[in-house]
Design a protein around this motif. Sequence first.
Motif, PDB file in Angstrom:
ATOM      1  N   THR A   1       1.005  -1.209   0.172  1.00 66.26           N
ATOM      2  CA  THR A   1       0.037  -0.011  -0.064  1.00 66.26           C
ATOM      3  C   THR A   1       0.934   1.313   0.100  1.00 66.26           C
ATOM      4  OG1 THR A   1      -1.572  -1.273   1.193  1.00 66.26           O
ATOM      5  CG2 THR A   1      -2.038   0.913   1.159  1.00 66.26           C
ATOM      6  N   PRO A   2       1.267   1.826  -1.130  1.00 66.07           N
ATOM      7  CA  PRO A   2       2.348   2.884  -1.214  1.00 66.07           C
ATOM      8  C   PRO A   2       1.635   4.202  -0.435  1.00 66.07           C
ATOM      9  CG  PRO A   2       1.334   2.482  -3.198  1.00 66.07           C
ATOM     10  CD  PRO A   2       0.904   1.405  -2.373  1.00 66.07           C
ATOM     11  N   GLN A   3       0.462   4.148  -0.462  1.00 68.87           N
ATOM     12  CA  GLN A   3       0.131   5.549   0.099  1.00 68.87           C
ATOM     13  C   GLN A   3       0.292   5.568   1.722  1.00 68.87           C
ATOM     14  OE1 GLN A   3      -4.244   6.144   0.169  1.00 68.87           O
ATOM     15  NE2 GLN A   3      -4.076   7.999   1.015  1.00 68.87           N
ATOM     16  N   VAL A   4       0.229   4.475   2.229  1.00 74.33           N
ATOM     17  CA  VAL A   4       0.911   4.372   3.735  1.00 74.33           C
ATOM     18  C   VAL A   4       2.266   4.142   3.707  1.00 74.33           C
ATOM     19  CG1 VAL A   4       0.226   2.888   5.799  1.00 74.33           C
ATOM     20  CG2 VAL A   4      -1.497   3.056   4.191  1.00 74.33           C
ATOM     21  N   THR A   5       2.853   3.300   3.004  1.00 71.07           N
ATOM     22  CA  THR A   5       4.363   3.446   3.444  1.00 71.07           C
ATOM     23  C   THR A   5       5.104   4.909   3.084  1.00 71.07           C
ATOM     24  OG1 THR A   5       4.796   2.715   0.874  1.00 71.07           O
ATOM     25  CG2 THR A   5       4.411   1.095   2.716  1.00 71.07           C
ATOM     26  N   ARG A   6       4.671   5.550   2.261  1.00 71.45           N
ATOM     27  CA  ARG A   6       5.148   6.920   1.967  1.00 71.45           C
ATOM     28  C   ARG A   6       5.043   7.814   3.227  1.00 71.45           C
ATOM     29  NH1 ARG A   6       5.575   8.338  -3.878  1.00 71.45           N
ATOM     30  NH2 ARG A   6       4.623  10.432  -3.348  1.00 71.45           N
ATOM     31  N   ARG A   7       3.720   7.722   3.579  1.00 71.30           N
ATOM     32  CA  ARG A   7       3.217   8.488   4.816  1.00 71.30           C
ATOM     33  C   ARG A   7       4.002   8.203   6.014  1.00 71.30           C
ATOM     34  NH1 ARG A   7       3.561  11.663   7.929  1.00 71.30           N
ATOM     35  NH2 ARG A   7       2.057  12.793   9.193  1.00 71.30           N
ATOM     36  N   LEU A   8       4.280   6.698   6.098  1.00 71.23           N
ATOM     37  CA  LEU A   8       4.832   6.371   7.164  1.00 71.23           C
ATOM     38  C   LEU A   8       6.233   6.751   7.531  1.00 71.23           C
ATOM     39  CD1 LEU A   8       4.658   4.648   9.881  1.00 71.23           C
ATOM     40  CD2 LEU A   8       4.946   2.469   8.701  1.00 71.23           C
ATOM     41  N   LEU A   9       6.991   6.745   6.163  1.00 71.61           N
ATOM     42  CA  LEU A   9       8.159   7.178   6.043  1.00 71.61           C
ATOM     43  C   LEU A   9       8.539   8.468   6.293  1.00 71.61           C
ATOM     44  CD1 LEU A   9       9.388   5.157   2.871  1.00 71.61           C
ATOM     45  CD2 LEU A   9      10.313   4.620   4.967  1.00 71.61           C
ATOM     46  N   ALA A  10       7.715   9.337   5.883  1.00 71.56           N
ATOM     47  CA  ALA A  10       7.586  10.713   6.171  1.00 71.56           C
ATOM     48  C   ALA A  10       7.398  11.073   7.480  1.00 71.56           C
ATOM     49  CB  ALA A  10       6.606  11.502   5.441  1.00 71.56           C
ATOM     50  N   GLY A  11       6.513  10.408   8.228  1.00 65.51           N
ATOM     51  CA  GLY A  11       6.515  10.698   9.436  1.00 65.51           C
ATOM     52  C   GLY A  11       7.657  10.211  10.327  1.00 65.51           C
ATOM     53  N   LEU A  12       8.174   8.989   9.962  1.00 62.35           N
ATOM     54  CA  LEU A  12       9.483   8.774  10.886  1.00 62.35           C
ATOM     55  C   LEU A  12      10.545   9.703  10.751  1.00 62.35           C
ATOM     56  CD1 LEU A  12       9.094   4.853   9.804  1.00 62.35           C
ATOM     57  CD2 LEU A  12       9.021   5.847  12.362  1.00 62.35           C
ATOM     58  N   ASP A  13      10.581  10.199   9.545  1.00 65.83           N
ATOM     59  CA  ASP A  13      11.748  11.186   9.280  1.00 65.83           C
ATOM     60  C   ASP A  13      11.451  12.342   9.908  1.00 65.83           C
ATOM     61  OD1 ASP A  13      12.892   9.370   7.537  1.00 65.83           O
ATOM     62  OD2 ASP A  13      12.206  10.180   5.560  1.00 65.83           O
TER      63      ASP A  13
ATOM     64  N   VAL B   1       9.401  -3.546   2.166  1.00 61.49           N
ATOM     65  CA  VAL B   1       8.858  -3.120   0.743  1.00 61.49           C
ATOM     66  C   VAL B   1       9.846  -3.815  -0.232  1.00 61.49           C
ATOM     67  CG1 VAL B   1       8.720  -1.163  -0.775  1.00 61.49           C
ATOM     68  CG2 VAL B   1       7.912  -0.961   1.743  1.00 61.49           C
ATOM     69  N   GLU B   2      11.104  -3.750  -0.134  1.00 59.94           N
ATOM     70  CA  GLU B   2      12.022  -4.582  -1.014  1.00 59.94           C
ATOM     71  C   GLU B   2      11.576  -5.832  -1.121  1.00 59.94           C
ATOM     72  OE1 GLU B   2      15.725  -3.398   0.722  1.00 59.94           O
ATOM     73  OE2 GLU B   2      15.962  -1.657  -0.413  1.00 59.94           O
ATOM     74  N   ARG B   3      11.215  -6.501  -0.274  1.00 64.91           N
ATOM     75  CA  ARG B   3      11.129  -8.118  -0.311  1.00 64.91           C
ATOM     76  C   ARG B   3       9.644  -8.160  -0.826  1.00 64.91           C
ATOM     77  NH1 ARG B   3      13.005  -8.425   5.100  1.00 64.91           N
ATOM     78  NH2 ARG B   3      10.713  -8.515   5.778  1.00 64.91           N
ATOM     79  N   GLY B   4       8.658  -7.227  -0.538  1.00 61.83           N
ATOM     80  CA  GLY B   4       7.313  -7.422  -1.027  1.00 61.83           C
ATOM     81  C   GLY B   4       6.939  -6.872  -2.161  1.00 61.83           C
ATOM     82  N   VAL B   5       7.434  -6.022  -2.827  1.00 61.38           N
ATOM     83  CA  VAL B   5       7.298  -5.358  -4.209  1.00 61.38           C
ATOM     84  C   VAL B   5       8.227  -5.868  -5.183  1.00 61.38           C
ATOM     85  CG1 VAL B   5       6.792  -2.872  -5.152  1.00 61.38           C
ATOM     86  CG2 VAL B   5       6.107  -3.298  -2.875  1.00 61.38           C
TER      87      VAL B   5
ATOM     88  N   ALA C   1      10.388   0.054 -10.107  1.00 59.84           N
ATOM     89  CA  ALA C   1       9.727   1.391 -10.026  1.00 59.84           C
ATOM     90  C   ALA C   1       8.608   1.488  -8.881  1.00 59.84           C
ATOM     91  CB  ALA C   1       9.188   1.710 -11.530  1.00 59.84           C
ATOM     92  N   ASP C   2       8.356   0.415  -8.804  1.00 63.81           N
ATOM     93  CA  ASP C   2       6.984   0.614  -7.622  1.00 63.81           C
ATOM     94  C   ASP C   2       7.754   0.701  -6.194  1.00 63.81           C
ATOM     95  OD1 ASP C   2       5.298   0.311  -9.618  1.00 63.81           O
ATOM     96  OD2 ASP C   2       4.757  -1.946  -9.239  1.00 63.81           O
ATOM     97  N   ARG C   3       8.932  -0.031  -6.013  1.00 63.69           N
ATOM     98  CA  ARG C   3       9.589  -0.017  -4.952  1.00 63.69           C
ATOM     99  C   ARG C   3      10.082   1.468  -4.533  1.00 63.69           C
ATOM    100  NH1 ARG C   3      11.969  -4.771  -6.460  1.00 63.69           N
ATOM    101  NH2 ARG C   3      13.944  -3.843  -6.853  1.00 63.69           N
ATOM    102  N   ALA C   4      10.642   2.071  -5.794  1.00 62.54           N
ATOM    103  CA  ALA C   4      11.150   3.234  -5.619  1.00 62.54           C
ATOM    104  C   ALA C   4       9.897   4.460  -5.145  1.00 62.54           C
ATOM    105  CB  ALA C   4      11.703   3.990  -6.707  1.00 62.54           C
ATOM    106  N   PHE C   5       8.671   4.236  -5.774  1.00 68.99           N
ATOM    107  CA  PHE C   5       7.685   4.996  -5.410  1.00 68.99           C
ATOM    108  C   PHE C   5       7.051   4.913  -4.281  1.00 68.99           C
ATOM    109  CE2 PHE C   5       3.052   5.702  -5.414  1.00 68.99           C
ATOM    110  CZ  PHE C   5       3.080   7.076  -6.049  1.00 68.99           C
ATOM    111  N   ALA C   6       7.100   3.588  -3.638  1.00 72.49           N
ATOM    112  CA  ALA C   6       6.599   3.312  -2.477  1.00 72.49           C
ATOM    113  C   ALA C   6       7.524   3.757  -1.366  1.00 72.49           C
ATOM    114  CB  ALA C   6       6.445   1.501  -2.110  1.00 72.49           C
ATOM    115  N   LEU C   7       8.690   3.935  -1.533  1.00 75.47           N
ATOM    116  CA  LEU C   7       9.806   4.337  -0.603  1.00 75.47           C
ATOM    117  C   LEU C   7      10.059   5.921  -0.584  1.00 75.47           C
ATOM    118  CD1 LEU C   7      12.201   1.344  -0.610  1.00 75.47           C
ATOM    119  CD2 LEU C   7      10.499   1.893   1.152  1.00 75.47           C
ATOM    120  N   GLN C   8       9.187   6.470  -1.369  1.00 76.69           N
ATOM    121  CA  GLN C   8       9.465   7.891  -1.239  1.00 76.69           C
ATOM    122  C   GLN C   8       8.650   8.700  -0.453  1.00 76.69           C
ATOM    123  OE1 GLN C   8       8.817   9.727  -5.249  1.00 76.69           O
ATOM    124  NE2 GLN C   8       9.195  11.836  -4.351  1.00 76.69           N
TER     125      GLN C   8
END
Length: 442
Positions: A383-395, A420-424, A428-435
Amino acid sequence: MSDWMVTHGPSAGRRPRALSPLREHLRDTFWFAPAAAMLCVVLVWAVAAEIDTRIVETLQDEGEYDTLEELLKFAGDAKIVVTTVSSAMMTFIGVVFSISLVAVQMASGQFSPRVVRIFVRSRITKATFAVFLSTFLLTLLVLTSYESEPDPRLVSSVPVVQSLLTIAMVGLSLLLFVMYVNTTLRLMRIGQVIDRIVGESFRVVALMPVEASAHQGALGSETARIAHEGRAGVLRDVNIARLVRVARQHDVVLRLIPRTGDFVVPGTPVLAVHGGKAPPRRALRYAVSVGVERTFHQDLGFGMRQLSDIALRALSPAVNDPTTAVQALDRIVQFLAALARRPLDASLHRDRRGAVRLVQPVPGWTDLVDLGFTEIRGCAVGTPQVTRRLLAGLDDLALLVSEERRAPLLRHRALLVQAVERGVPEGADRAFALQPDRQGIG
């Protein structure tokens, strides 16, 4: 209702109020407000009936029978209104009750069973039920005051003030009904529910003492432990005022062993005594409150638990609502940011002379970070919407906290990236989900 043996956690420099535990427990019940309102309305009706009797007696003594006839005509017209209100009010109450049940069922099914208590504690809901039931009871009481005697010389009472009071209560009922519907519709929106949870959580934080926790060695040697007596259940809160007073009287320091929200069973230790003999059992009676579920009172982690539950429910395949999960994450980050530089692990409660008398454990920084992110992180992969928000919150949190508090944030970030690296599979999808993105996906 749980065994009530508790109090409110005081803020720095603020002594706990003796009635705060009772007030908090009554807020978690639904019967008290209607019962108190109906008792009050009986007293008000008795006063109004006495005033009506005095008015009639005065007019009869002064020979104002024409005025009495006018009052009898007014009372006759008002009786029609009172009778109509009496028959319609119970139907009105049924409508309100049905709306409440639908709202509670929807909130429990779509958000989390833990949020049902928001509806139970809603002041406007309790006020609406209390006024409606009081109005119905008042109409019954007023109808008993009407007399069939038409002669103003023989009548003993004309319920004029009582009728006006009933009309006023009807107007108040209509106003509260509009407010109730508006509030209930707002509480059926997830944003409002999350905002209520965060508001309650911050009230818990505001009542916590602001000072670093003392090292256990500074409390003196542990001399005794006091076991829990009574039924098993969740530790809801403790009576801080009573425990501080008992500790001061026996010149000891008491340390609560379980945290608020822990499940305790009879025989397990709940209090450790430092620096002297254990106080007698009778002095500690009603000092610990055990119930069937957690409450916000003194429970720093309960709000985070509810926010995490809402996010997990939103990420489940049955719901599949990542936007709601992002809304919950927004408030988890907000709550952790407010605690970023605050002393945690324990609350110190002092007596009037400033001596520490009670040590109450609270979740530490790592505990709160794990509570807020562990389960959501496990469900966010894919769920890239959540992973991106989670990374921003942690940062963002890593920039706010001191160096010694960054480790759990960095650990969750690394674990999320690995998942994410294991599951996606697609790069390109990994890079998007980890932004990192504070809105998830815009």
